[in-house]
Design a protein around this motif. Structure first.
Motif, short mmCIF file in Angstrom:
data_model
loop_
_atom_site.label_atom_id
_atom_site.label_comp_id
_atom_site.label_asym_id
_atom_site.label_seq_id
_atom_site.Cartn_x
_atom_site.Cartn_y
_atom_site.Cartn_z
N ILE A 177 45.22 -35.51 -16.48
CA ILE A 177 44.87 -35.69 -18.01
C ILE A 177 44.01 -37.21 -18.36
O ILE A 177 42.86 -37.24 -18.71
N VAL A 178 44.37 -38.27 -17.83
CA VAL A 178 43.73 -39.44 -17.72
C VAL A 178 42.51 -39.37 -17.27
O VAL A 178 41.36 -39.94 -17.52
N MET A 179 42.37 -38.85 -15.88
CA MET A 179 40.89 -38.66 -15.06
C MET A 179 40.15 -37.72 -16.01
O MET A 179 39.08 -38.02 -16.05
N VAL A 180 40.63 -36.85 -16.56
CA VAL A 180 39.61 -35.84 -17.40
C VAL A 180 39.13 -36.55 -18.52
O VAL A 180 38.00 -36.61 -19.03
N ALA A 181 40.11 -37.41 -19.17
CA ALA A 181 39.87 -38.12 -20.48
C ALA A 181 38.71 -39.24 -20.15
O ALA A 181 37.84 -39.50 -20.77
N GLY B 279 45.43 -44.31 -21.39
CA GLY B 279 46.93 -44.16 -20.53
C GLY B 279 47.94 -44.53 -21.10
O GLY B 279 48.98 -43.65 -20.89
N ILE B 280 47.96 -45.33 -22.17
CA ILE B 280 49.42 -45.24 -22.90
C ILE B 280 49.49 -44.05 -23.87
O ILE B 280 50.89 -43.80 -23.85
N ILE B 281 48.65 -43.71 -24.36
CA ILE B 281 48.93 -42.54 -25.24
C ILE B 281 49.53 -41.25 -24.20
O ILE B 281 50.58 -40.71 -24.58
N VAL B 282 48.96 -41.06 -23.06
CA VAL B 282 49.40 -40.00 -21.99
C VAL B 282 50.83 -40.59 -21.47
O VAL B 282 51.74 -39.89 -21.66
#
Ligand code: ADP
Ligand code: MG
Lengths: 312, 336
Positions: free
Chosen positions: A15-19, A288-291
């Motif tokens: 998810i972080v990478m896509v974001a 990152g923190i949200i994920v």
């Protein structure tokens, strides 16, 4: 549980990478060239071209994204275009202010929301339940920045009880400076949490295992705690986990209004200046923190509800 | 109670339901779910309650443990158990009786246990009144899981309900109910949610444990086969009334009420002629908001005549010692 945690972790990284990829692409759609911003309006086209080259802005987009990833893995988020300081350092300096603000907001609003929701469910259809419903819906519909403005006006300007500006020095001063911003951000969440806890408690209360607990003569308080509330808080935990994203966006406004240091204030300044690396760096850390928050809330749910551990 | 037992007291029933009526208040009117129920639960015996769904069996079962829905109201009558009138018992009084003298097994074992707590913890929780150590409580829990023939009982203490099958969960519920050593065990269709082989196993287990522990059981079912297997006495309910009651033997061998006869004719185990569809009793239950003036079963009864419409039948003594709410059993009718 271990396997479940590993699965969720891998998903989070994806998810972080896509974001990050989406973010890099989006910055290119926004008007304003970072190179022009740095050099000012009187820069020559050659100079602009050279700066763009140095920042990698002339490369094809996929290459820019790949380069960005490679740098992240080395812990390098680039440099501030004005001062040349490392972005990672600037962001990490500001992060604690925002994290404390958000954590305190979550803690007080979750505690009040769960208590209020549970109370409303147990005393449903009394005037206190109705009142709490009206107040909850009211607070939900007021944006955090309006809440911030009015709380400054009332508690700092008129009553003069609490400070309105900055983050304070030292522990106690820090706490007095935290109260109003944490109140402004959290108050809507008292509403959200209490509504969802009330609804899910009313649902759990009708479940057969609650009737079974009564059939064994268990004390009503124990039934409420371990047969009703323990299950009814689960949707609230998920809600708070996903709500961290909203808390960050509320923090942006509130930090500006209270002239408080933090990621939000940093981000607003950087966007205005087209300080491209800082925007990217700050948003990356925030993402990152949200994920991570979503991950933590999923793990807490799994910890409380054994049925969740075996899904997926 | 048992210590005071005398020759006369042993004949006294554990529970006597006397003229019990229960109403449900709903937005569309008052449902008279139970009307003038007279029953006794003998000590150490199993009383079966049978009838179609919707005829008030669960309402009766729940009123015996004070767990009626919030919109329920006891409109009249009494439920005597020792010195208590269960129909008028307050919240505190009920807390003292539930889990000590009265226990219950529910219909759906899949939802009866707390899904987020281990079996062991739930079995410890119900022993909260006992002043024994935690390890003694655990030992008792294992002992009762073994009583209900759960294999590898000690390891099941750490299991969560969803890790067990439906049959196992119902065994856990039975173990929990028996652990409290109740005088009265209420079982509301405990096998309806299980398949046929499991049903027979659970019924056999209940019979065995009932004899071992000597408690009284109220066993609710719409399956006559299980009732015949398990029960000493039977009460047949129709539209909120007891229409026939007596010993299981008399009811199954010599049913007097046309409704009991119809139920027996519809029981799959008793059907001798092969048919494509299961037979059912034609017609539907009357509207319980306005129960019919005469006999409640009149509209579906093949023998109904004028008197059935005019006059509500009382419980007449039947041929084999049972009581029958049907004018056909009126001795005066025979004489005429
Ligand atoms: N909480 C309730 N509110 C209104 N009506 C109810 C309620 N519970 C049961 N009833 C009605 O009471 C009647 C008897 O229901 P019940 O005792 O559940 O029957 P059974 O267990 O024999 O199927 C039915 O007509 C049912 O619709
Ligand atoms: Mg029922």
């Amino acid at each position: 549980m271990l396997f479940y945690t590993a699965q969720r972790l891998v998903l989070s990284v994806v998810i972080v990478m896509v974001a990050v990829s989406i973010l890099t692409l989006m910055l290119h759609v926004v008007p304003g060239d970072p190179a022009v911003m740095i050099l000012g309006p009187r820069a020559t086209p050659e100079l602009i071209e050279r700066t763009r080259e140095a920042m990698g802005l002339d490369r094809p987009l996929p290459v820019q994204v790949a380069m960005f990833f490679a740098n992240i893995l080395r812990g390098d988020l680039g440099q501030d275009v004005f001062t040349g300081r490392a972005v990672s350092q600037i962001v990490l300096e500001q992060l604690p202010y925002t994290m404390i603000l958000i954590s305190v907001a979550i803690l007080w609003s979750a505690a009040c929301g769960i208590a209020l929701g549970a109370y409303s469910a147990l005393r449903r259809n009394t005037w206190l339940d109705t009142l709490s419903g009206v107040v909850s819906v009211g607070t939900i519909s007021i944006p955090a920045f309006v809440m911030a403005l009015y709380s400054v006006l009332i508690f700092a300007v008129w009553l003069g009880w609490l400070p309105a500006i900055g983050a304070g020095d030292g522990f106690w001063d820090g706490i007095t400076h935290l109260i109003l911003p944490a109140f402004a951000i959290g108050v809507a969440w008292v509403g959200y949490v209490s509504r969802i806890v009330r609804a899910s408690m009313l649902e759990v209360m009708t479940q057969p295992h609650v009737r079974m607990a009564r059939a064994f003569g268990l004390p009503e308080r124990r039934i409420t705690r371990s047969h009703i509330l323990k299950i009814a808080v689960l949707p609230a935990v998920t809600l708070i986990g996903t709500g961290v994203a909203h808390l960050f966006s509320a923090a942006v406004f509130v930090e500006v209004i209270f002239a408080r240091p933090g990621i939000g204030a940093l981000l607003v300044g950087a966007v205005n200046e087209r300080n491209y690396p800082i925007v990217l760096g700050a948003v990356l850390i925030t993402t990152g923190i949200i994920v991570l928050a979503t991950l933590i809330s999923d793990l807490v749910v799994a910890l409380l509800d054994p049925r969740q551990r075996e899904e997926f | 109670m048992a210590t005071h037992a005398t020759a006369t007291a042993t004949e006294e029933p554990l529970v006597a339901v006397e003229g019990l009526s229960v109403d449900f208040d709903t937005p569309r009117g008052t449902i008279q779910a139970l009307r003038d129920i007279d029953l006794t639960v003998p000590k150490g015996k199993v009383l079966g309650i049978v009838g179609e769904s919707g005829c008030g069996k669960s309402t009766l079962a729940y009123s015996l443990i004070g767990l009626l829905a919030e919109n329920a109201r006891v409109a009249g009558g009494a439920i005597r158990m020792g010195e208590h009138d269960l129909a008028r018992l307050g919240a505190a009084g009920w807390r003292d009786l539930r889990g000590t003298r009265v226990a219950m097994i529910f219909q759906d074992p899949m939802t009866a246990l707390n899904p987020v707590t281990t079996i062991g913890q739930q079995m410890l929780d119900i022993q909260y009144r006992d002043r024994i150590s935690r390890s003694e409580k655990r030992a008792r829990a294992v002992e009762f899981l073994e009583q209900v023939q759960i294999p590898d009982a000690a390891s099941k203490l750490d299991a969560y309900p969803h890790q067990l099958s439906g049959g196992m969960r119902q065994r856990v519920c039975i173990a929990m109910a028996l652990l409290t050593q109740p005088d009265l065990l209420i079982a509301d269709e405990p096998t309806t949610a299980l398949d046929a082989t499991l049903e027979m196993q659970i019924v056999a287990l209940l019979r065995e444990l009932q004899q071992k522990f000597g408690c009284s059981v109220v066993f609710v079912s719409h399956h006559l086969g299980t009732v015949a297997e398990l029960c000493d006495d039977v009460a047949v309910m129709y539209a909120g009334e007891v229409v026939e009651r007596g010993s299981a033997r008399s009811l199954f061998h010599d049913p007097q009420h046309p409704y009991t006869q119809a139920l027996l004719d519809c029981d799959p185990a008793r059907i001798k002629i092969a048919t494509r569809t299961l037979p059912t009793i034609p017609g539907t239950l009357p509207d319980l908001r306005q129960p019919p003036r005469g006999c409640a079963f009149r509209a579906r009864c093949p023998h109904a005549w004028g008197r059935c419409e005019r006059e509500h039948p009382p419980l007449y003594p039947g041929a084999a010692g049972q009581r029958v709410r049907c004018h056909l059993s009126d001795p005066a009718e025979d004489a005429a």
